[in-house]
Scaffold this motif. Structure first.
Motif, PDB file in Angstrom:
ATOM      1  N   HIS A 570       0.826  -1.208   0.000  1.00  0.00           N
ATOM      2  CA  HIS A 570       0.000   0.000   0.000  1.00  0.00           C
ATOM      3  C   HIS A 570       0.862   1.261   0.000  1.00  0.00           C
ATOM      4  CE1 HIS A 570      -3.382   2.635   0.873  1.00  0.00           C
ATOM      5  NE2 HIS A 570      -2.673   3.158   1.856  1.00  0.00           N
ATOM      6  N   ALA A 571       1.951   1.242   0.744  1.00  0.00           N
ATOM      7  CA  ALA A 571       2.782   2.442   0.865  1.00  0.00           C
ATOM      8  C   ALA A 571       3.677   2.670  -0.346  1.00  0.00           C
ATOM      9  CB  ALA A 571       3.637   2.343   2.131  1.00  0.00           C
ATOM     10  N   LEU A 572       4.148   1.607  -0.965  1.00  0.00           N
ATOM     11  CA  LEU A 572       5.179   1.744  -1.991  1.00  0.00           C
ATOM     12  C   LEU A 572       4.668   1.661  -3.420  1.00  0.00           C
ATOM     13  CD1 LEU A 572       7.834  -0.403  -0.179  1.00  0.00           C
ATOM     14  CD2 LEU A 572       8.191   1.955  -0.867  1.00  0.00           C
ATOM     15  N   LEU A 573       3.462   1.117  -3.632  1.00  0.00           N
ATOM     16  CA  LEU A 573       3.028   0.857  -4.994  1.00  0.00           C
ATOM     17  C   LEU A 573       1.809   1.679  -5.371  1.00  0.00           C
ATOM     18  CD1 LEU A 573       3.366  -3.016  -5.225  1.00  0.00           C
ATOM     19  CD2 LEU A 573       4.971  -1.281  -6.013  1.00  0.00           C
ATOM     20  N   PRO A 574       1.735   2.110  -6.638  1.00  0.00           N
ATOM     21  CA  PRO A 574       0.504   2.732  -7.140  1.00  0.00           C
ATOM     22  C   PRO A 574      -0.550   1.655  -7.374  1.00  0.00           C
ATOM     23  CG  PRO A 574       2.109   2.505  -8.909  1.00  0.00           C
ATOM     24  CD  PRO A 574       2.802   2.069  -7.636  1.00  0.00           C
ATOM     25  N   SER A 575      -1.733   2.091  -7.780  1.00  0.00           N
ATOM     26  CA  SER A 575      -2.817   1.128  -7.999  1.00  0.00           C
ATOM     27  C   SER A 575      -2.512   0.189  -9.157  1.00  0.00           C
ATOM     28  CB  SER A 575      -4.126   1.869  -8.275  1.00  0.00           C
ATOM     29  OG  SER A 575      -3.983   2.728  -9.399  1.00  0.00           O
ATOM     30  N   ARG A 576      -1.744   0.682 -10.146  1.00  0.00           N
ATOM     31  CA  ARG A 576      -1.364  -0.153 -11.283  1.00  0.00           C
ATOM     32  C   ARG A 576       0.160  -0.106 -11.425  1.00  0.00           C
ATOM     33  NH1 ARG A 576      -5.295  -1.536 -14.845  1.00  0.00           N
ATOM     34  NH2 ARG A 576      -3.858  -1.579 -16.602  1.00  0.00           N
ATOM     35  N   PRO A 577       0.871  -0.978 -10.718  1.00  0.00           N
ATOM     36  CA  PRO A 577       2.341  -0.938 -10.771  1.00  0.00           C
ATOM     37  C   PRO A 577       2.850  -1.214 -12.177  1.00  0.00           C
ATOM     38  CG  PRO A 577       1.575  -2.962  -9.717  1.00  0.00           C
ATOM     39  CD  PRO A 577       0.372  -2.082  -9.878  1.00  0.00           C
ATOM     40  N   VAL A 578       3.962  -0.569 -12.521  1.00  0.00           N
ATOM     41  CA  VAL A 578       4.512  -0.716 -13.870  1.00  0.00           C
ATOM     42  C   VAL A 578       5.341  -1.975 -14.009  1.00  0.00           C
ATOM     43  CG1 VAL A 578       4.501   1.756 -14.282  1.00  0.00           C
ATOM     44  CG2 VAL A 578       6.514   0.700 -13.259  1.00  0.00           C
ATOM     45  N   ASP A 579       5.657  -2.625 -12.904  1.00  0.00           N
ATOM     46  CA  ASP A 579       6.458  -3.847 -12.959  1.00  0.00           C
ATOM     47  C   ASP A 579       5.898  -4.845 -11.954  1.00  0.00           C
ATOM     48  OD1 ASP A 579       8.374  -5.646 -13.658  1.00  0.00           O
ATOM     49  OD2 ASP A 579      10.049  -4.619 -12.681  1.00  0.00           O
ATOM     50  N   ASP A 580       6.161  -6.133 -12.228  1.00  0.00           N
ATOM     51  CA  ASP A 580       5.731  -7.160 -11.295  1.00  0.00           C
ATOM     52  C   ASP A 580       6.456  -7.000  -9.962  1.00  0.00           C
ATOM     53  OD1 ASP A 580       4.731  -7.949 -13.734  1.00  0.00           O
ATOM     54  OD2 ASP A 580       4.848 -10.062 -13.245  1.00  0.00           O
ATOM     55  N   VAL A 581       5.816  -7.496  -8.910  1.00  0.00           N
ATOM     56  CA  VAL A 581       6.402  -7.426  -7.578  1.00  0.00           C
ATOM     57  C   VAL A 581       6.247  -8.781  -6.904  1.00  0.00           C
ATOM     58  CG1 VAL A 581       6.275  -6.371  -5.292  1.00  0.00           C
ATOM     59  CG2 VAL A 581       5.902  -4.973  -7.330  1.00  0.00           C
ATOM     60  N   ALA A 582       7.368  -9.299  -6.409  1.00  0.00           N
ATOM     61  CA  ALA A 582       7.345 -10.478  -5.543  1.00  0.00           C
ATOM     62  C   ALA A 582       7.901 -10.055  -4.191  1.00  0.00           C
ATOM     63  CB  ALA A 582       8.185 -11.608  -6.143  1.00  0.00           C
ATOM     64  N   LEU A 583       7.190 -10.428  -3.143  1.00  0.00           N
ATOM     65  CA  LEU A 583       7.556 -10.007  -1.789  1.00  0.00           C
ATOM     66  C   LEU A 583       7.484 -11.220  -0.863  1.00  0.00           C
ATOM     67  CD1 LEU A 583       8.085  -7.816   0.408  1.00  0.00           C
ATOM     68  CD2 LEU A 583       5.601  -7.498   0.511  1.00  0.00           C
ATOM     69  N   LEU A 584       8.540 -11.425  -0.092  1.00  0.00           N
ATOM     70  CA  LEU A 584       8.598 -12.536   0.863  1.00  0.00           C
ATOM     71  C   LEU A 584       9.129 -11.995   2.189  1.00  0.00           C
ATOM     72  CD1 LEU A 584       8.412 -15.577   1.524  1.00  0.00           C
ATOM     73  CD2 LEU A 584      10.738 -15.825   0.612  1.00  0.00           C
ATOM     74  N   VAL A 585       8.323 -12.119   3.233  1.00  0.00           N
ATOM     75  CA  VAL A 585       8.702 -11.663   4.568  1.00  0.00           C
ATOM     76  C   VAL A 585       8.787 -12.892   5.476  1.00  0.00           C
ATOM     77  CG1 VAL A 585       8.089 -10.201   6.522  1.00  0.00           C
ATOM     78  CG2 VAL A 585       7.535  -9.458   4.193  1.00  0.00           C
ATOM     79  N   ALA A 586       9.938 -13.055   6.144  1.00  0.00           N
ATOM     80  CA  ALA A 586      10.165 -14.211   7.023  1.00  0.00           C
ATOM     81  C   ALA A 586      10.561 -13.732   8.410  1.00  0.00           C
ATOM     82  CB  ALA A 586      11.255 -15.116   6.445  1.00  0.00           C
ATOM     83  N   ARG A 587       9.894 -14.296   9.422  1.00  0.00           N
ATOM     84  CA  ARG A 587      10.279 -14.037  10.813  1.00  0.00           C
ATOM     85  C   ARG A 587      11.057 -15.251  11.319  1.00  0.00           C
ATOM     86  NH1 ARG A 587       5.563 -12.979  13.137  1.00  0.00           N
ATOM     87  NH2 ARG A 587       5.822 -10.715  13.200  1.00  0.00           N
ATOM     88  N   THR A 588      12.273 -15.024  11.809  1.00  0.00           N
ATOM     89  CA  THR A 588      13.150 -16.132  12.194  1.00  0.00           C
ATOM     90  C   THR A 588      12.740 -16.718  13.544  1.00  0.00           C
ATOM     91  OG1 THR A 588      14.732 -14.655  13.261  1.00  0.00           O
ATOM     92  CG2 THR A 588      15.059 -15.117  10.918  1.00  0.00           C
TER      93      THR A 588
END
Length: 720
Positions: A570-588
């Motif tokens: 929500h904070a970093l991307l517009p409603s229609r991002p110009v590039d694909d985004v893959a996001l992985l968050v891991a808690r150790t």
């Protein structure tokens, strides 16, 4: 005699002045009979009497006054008449024919009046010669002025059409959305030359790529329509299905690909022009009387039909309007076909990509994870971004994120190949730098397998391995952005966020360049945030600003990883991002000390008994006595192999999680292999027994030597 003829003509013109309207009407009736096609334009038909009356008055005035031709100007109404012909696309030859017929008719009337007024043959002959000479000079002079006015009006008309065609190029096809493109076609049509425009596309075209209509009546769907007054009352019925009867004009246009221009009468409209082809009675409401049926064809196949309607406030469509409608519809059809092909390819690529990505977050004792994949909203298409969570031996886990350069099916397929290759290489427990080296070779082989002329395959990848026992994260990057590391939550509301300064290797596919593994410790509860560059690259801000925003969001990240992912997007991307985004968050996470036990062993066969006892006692402490027999056998075989074929130091490690893992490490790099012993062989059955008694087994290498490991599932009853 010449002077007498000109005097006679002056008297003749003076006597005819009161009857000029009658003369004009006689000539007008002749024109209507000779040029009926010109009179189909209402504005021209309305202007003709005034133009002809002014023309007759000008001719009689010229004869009466005997003025020099240089003083004579074409009447304003006649100039307006010529301009109207030009605007309707009437050929200039028709304008010249009008002038010839008008003046031929006037000369005929003057000849008749001359014969009525005098019987002197010499005077009649002289008047005839004078009239002919003056008439031809007059026609040439005034027609030249009319032609100049016609040409100027025609140039302005053509310029307006050219501007409109250029506007069509900018307004139609602004997106790769089929419905939007169809609506743009309808809006352009009503903005310039139609009162109502409808666009119907074949159901087969909307459903599946490569599906085109067969012969016979076809089902269509009203995809767009527009009204010139800007109202959308009739647009509520878009989406309705309709079918035109076989043999009807729309069916004929669809079948032949040839446009058609029709006139419509309120008393006898075409039978096919009813509901649902006329939703809400829009045609009757606008008094429609003229119709253009234009096929939408793309790459030689029928896509649908565009219909342009004109009401009572406008003239009927002419041939130029039909050509213009064809030009607009042809451009729109190409864009519609591109849009449907793009939509199909994007849908296929997205389906393929999503099927290749992890379908759910795996349950891992080493980490808790949450992830997102967001395709681009641009017309560039789906890219090759991916992420993965791979369980490894010894309770470790691999976290992977990568990005294939390119768009579409090729990028998605390449992504699938690389993800499979990473999983295969991870199964043999390669260190991150060695794994990326082998993955680089895979990309090079894919490049060689590609056809010439295609885009060269390239990709980036980040491969991280986290060990919950040592809390060490080993990481290597092949041209990929480094992760963010978030410190565990403490008493303060904010959390420390750092971007480790680690080496970044070259992108995959260059070959011959080394990769480097970096290691750092992660306290329990740390967040490791892996992402592709689509998350931080933007046209409106630089990367540093994006990283600062990323740091700010992670510093205040909620406890829920799912909410953390949503907050980042929500904070970093517009409603229609110009590039694909893959996001992985891991808690150790960290394994409890009572779930890990180690035993250092000398290189002496006598310690095998000690190792078996150690394992048996440990299982008893864990409440897993039922696994003792199998575990003792596995430990015995692995320790014996290490003593016989390995080098000191030797260590036994036992790990309890969802499985019981037995690991035996030594300083030798020689890896054992499974083989089938022959009937009289005294050895060679140890690893075969281990493979039969455990769920998985394998070998991994590190800088100090190797580790042979084996995992056993914990029965459900024991786990409870």
């Amino acid at each position: 005699m010449g002077a007498d003829a000109y005097a006679f003509l002056r008297d003749l013109a003076r006597g005819l002045q009161p009857r000029s309207d009658q003369l004009a009407e006689v000539v007008l009736q002749r024109l209507r009979g000779e040029l009926p096609e010109v009179w189909r334009y209402e504005d021209i038909a309305a202007l003709a009497p005034a133009a002809l009356s002014e023309e007759v008055d000008t001719v009689l005035d010229f004869l009466e006054r005997g003025r020099d031709l240089s003083e004579v100007t074409t009447p304003p109404a006649a100039i307006d008449f010529a301009c109207r012909l030009a605007e309707h696309g009437v050929q200039i030859s028709e304008l010249l024919r009008v002038y010839r017929l008008v003046h031929a008719g006037l000369l005929h009337l003057l000849y008749e009046e001359t014969g009525r007024l005098t019987k002197d043959p010499e005077l009649i002959n002289a008047v005839t010669i004078a009239l002919s000479a003056m008439g031809f000079e007059y026609v040439d002079h005034t027609a030249q002025q009319a032609v100049v006015a016609y040409q100027r009006a025609r140039d302005r008309w053509l310029q307006r059409r050219l501007i409109m065609i250029n506007e069509v190029g900018t307004r139609i096809g602004t997106t790769l959305d089929t419905a939007r493109t169809a609506q743009e076609l309808a809006d352009v049509g009503t903005a310039h030359f139609a009162d109502l425009v409808t666009v119907d596309l074949l159901d087969a075209v909307l459903q599946e790529e490569g599906t085109y209509p067969a012969l016979g009546p076809q089902a269509l769907r009203r995809i767009a329509q527009s009204v010139s007054d800007g109202s959308r009352d009739s647009a509520v019925d878009t989406g309705k299905s309709l079918a035109y009867p076989e043999g009807s004009e729309p069916a004929l246009v669809l079948a032949t690909g040839q446009p058609l221009r029709l006139g419509i009468t309120a008393s006898n409209p075409p039978t096919w022009l009813e509901e649902p082809a006329d939703p809400g009675g829009a045609l009757s409401a606008h008094g429609i009387h003229s119709l253009l049926l234009v096929p939408l064809w793309g790459r030689g196949n029928a896509l649908g039909l565009a219909q342009f309607f004109r009401g009572q406030s406008a003239d009927p469509f002419d041939d130029d309007d039909l050509l213009l409608a064809q030009e607009i519809s042809s451009r729109a059809a190409v864009n519609i076909d591109n849009a449907r092909r793009y939509t199909h390819e994007r849908s296929t690529a997205l389906t393929l990509q999503r099927s290749l990505l992890p379908q759910h977050a795996p349950e891992e004792s080493a980490v808790e994870t949450a992830s997102r994949y967001l395709p681009s909203g641009s017309r560039a298409g789906v890219g090759g971004d991916w992420y993965d969570v791979i369980p490894l031996s010894g309770a470790r886990v691999a976290l992977v994120v990568g990005d294939v350069v390119g768009r579409g099916l090729q990028a998605a397929a390449t992504m699938g190949s690389l993800r499979t290759a990473v999983r295969t290489l991870a199964d043999i427990d390669l260190p991150p730098d060695e794994l990326l080296t082998h993955l680089d070779d895979v990309v090079i082989r894919l490049q060689r397998a590609e056809e010439r002329g295609t885009d060269e395959i390239s990709a980036t990848c980040l491969y991280a391995v986290y060990d919950p026992v040592s809390r060490v994260c080993s990481l290597a990057s092949a041209g990929h952005v480094l992760p963010a590391v978030v410190a565990p939550r403490d008493a303060s509301a904010s959390r420390a966020v750092v971007f480790p300064k680690l080496p970044i290797g070259p992108p995959l596919g260059l070959g011959g360049l080394p990769f480097e593994t970096a290691q750092f410790e992660l306290p329990q509860g740390s967040l490791l945030v892996l992402y592709t560059d689509g998350l931080i690259e933007s046209r409106v801000r630089d990367v540093d600003a994006a990283l600062a925003l990323l740091r700010g969001v992670l510093a205040q990240a909620p406890a829920s990883l799912e909410k953390t992912c949503d907050a980042l997007l929500h904070a970093l991307l517009p409603s229609r991002p110009v590039d694909d985004v893959a996001l992985l968050v891991a808690r150790t996470r960290t394994l409890d000390t009572d779930r890990v036990a180690t035993l250092d062993l000398p290189s002496d066969p006598a310690v095998v008994f000690e190792a078996r006892t150690f394992a048996s006692d440990l299982l008893a402490a864990w409440g897993l006595e039922e696994l003792a027999f199998t575990t003792e056998l596995v430990v015995s075989e692995l320790v014996t192999n290490a003593i016989r074929y390995g080098k000191s130091p030797i260590q036994l490690r036992m790990i309890l999680q969802s499985t019981v893992t037995c690991e035996v490490s030594d300083a030798s790099s020689t890896a054992p292999h499974l083989r089938r012993a022959r009937a009289f062989d005294e050895g060679g059955r140890g690893l075969f027994l281990v493979a039969q008694l455990t769920q998985r087994w394998g070998t991994r290498h590190d800088r100090e030597g190797k580790v042979i490991w084996a995992e056993q599932l914990i029965p459900c009853a024991l786990a409870e």
